[in-house]
Design an enzyme around this catalytic site. Structure first.
Site, short mmCIF file in Angstrom:
data_model
loop_
_atom_site.label_atom_id
_atom_site.label_comp_id
_atom_site.label_asym_id
_atom_site.label_seq_id
_atom_site.Cartn_x
_atom_site.Cartn_y
_atom_site.Cartn_z
N HIS A 182 -3.13 -11.17 1.61
CA HIS A 182 -2.04 -10.37 1.04
C HIS A 182 -2.56 -9.24 0.13
CE1 HIS A 182 -1.33 -12.98 -2.85
NE2 HIS A 182 -2.55 -12.50 -2.78
N ASP A 221 -18.75 -14.67 0.99
CA ASP A 221 -18.19 -13.49 0.33
C ASP A 221 -19.34 -12.57 -0.06
OD1 ASP A 221 -16.35 -11.76 -0.96
OD2 ASP A 221 -15.10 -13.46 -1.48
#
Length: 299
Positions: free
Chosen positions: A198, A184
């Site tokens: 999502h 990340d």
């Protein structure tokens, strides 16, 4: 002299106790105690508690937990309390009241309409909210244990957008020989919340999927696959009341994604369209505990 000092100390302690009893007297308000049964009555009706006799011979009833309230206990491995606290935080629920205004303006999300900034920017100002949501994501990682079969036979795993790495740690604890990597941005790994699909609209989601396809296709190994833990909305199926309730909850989360980050919860057909556009050949969906599914996608 010593005895006098001892008596003074006792009197001081008694005085302190007297003061504290009055300070916390609001906790023992007898005017409210008589209304506790009204609170318990609605909680029983809502299936969070059940009435039960205290013993076989007694007429007096007490209250016991139900399945719905047991899952709120910290010791429960599937406890959803952190997720619930994050989702119901007033900062998170407020943008939903701006939906009407948002449909008539050019803001990216109702969250931006309510606060004048994105959710991610808001985290820099309110680290407590960021930590609250991260606690909720950590709870979701416990669901991995219910789909262990999907990870068997793999010797390495990269958690893309893994945030603080809680999910990867849960997998590593279950499969100690597997090499797990959390990937990340530096500021995300330092503490901000991780990204999941999502959170993204279709365009952003497709970009992520294409990068993942490129990464696993460049590896000269068998058994390569992309694994996604996310919701698969089943709104068009003929289902029983329990499944219908589950779908309704998923649709509520879809509205939350709309309000917060312009993301969405997707039906299987929508997932399939994205996988095909990203260059994947096939996929497999396995429902797991809770609202989510494990989606295995193959190059």
């Amino acid at each position: 002299m010593g005895n006098a000092n001892g008596e003074d100390a006792i009197e001081a302690l008694q005085a302190q106790a007297h003061i504290w009893r009055h300070a916390f007297n609001f906790l023992l308000n007898p005017n409210k105690a008589c209304d506790i049964y009204r609170l318990m009555r609605i909680l029983v009706h809502s299936d969070f508690f059940a009435r039960q006799k205290l013993d076989n011979d007694a007429q007096e009833e007490g209250y016991v937990l139900t399945n719905s309230s047991r899952i709120l206990l910290k010791k429960n491995p599937f406890c959803i309390t952190p997720t619930l606290k994050a989702t119901m935080d007033p900062i998170i629920t407020k943008p939903l009241s701006f939906l009407g205004t948002w449909f008539q303006n050019d803001d990216h999300t109702p969250f931006s309409t309510a606060y004048g900034k994105t959710l991610w920017d808001y985290f820099t100002r309110d680290p407590q909210l960021k930590d609250l949501i991260n606690d909720g994501l950590a709870t979701d990682s416990q669901l991995v244990t219910s789909c262990k079969g999907a990870f068997e036979g793999l010797d390495s795993l990269v958690d893309v957008g893994g945030g603080t790495g809680t999910t990867a740690k849960a997998i590593a604890d279950t499969f100690p020989l597997m090499e797990c990597t959390v990937f990340d941005l530096p500021n995300i790994v330092a503490g901000l919340q991780g990204k999941v699909l999502h959170d993204w609209n279709d365009e952003g989601c497709l970009t992520i999927l294409k990068r993942c396809k490129q990464a696993i296709s460049s590896q000269d190994k068998v058994g390569r696959k992309l694994m996604i833990i996310d919701m698969v909305v089943r709104e068009n199926e003929q289902v029983n009341d329990e499944a219908s309730s589950l779908t309704k909850t998923q649709l509520f989360f879809d509205m939350l994604m709309l309000a917060l980050v312009a993301g969405k919860e997707r039906r299987e057909e929508e997932w399939a369209k994205l996988f095909l556009a990203a260059g994947f050949s096939s996929y497999k969906i396995t429902p797991i505990v809770g609202l989510t599914s494990l989606i295995e996608v193959y190059p």
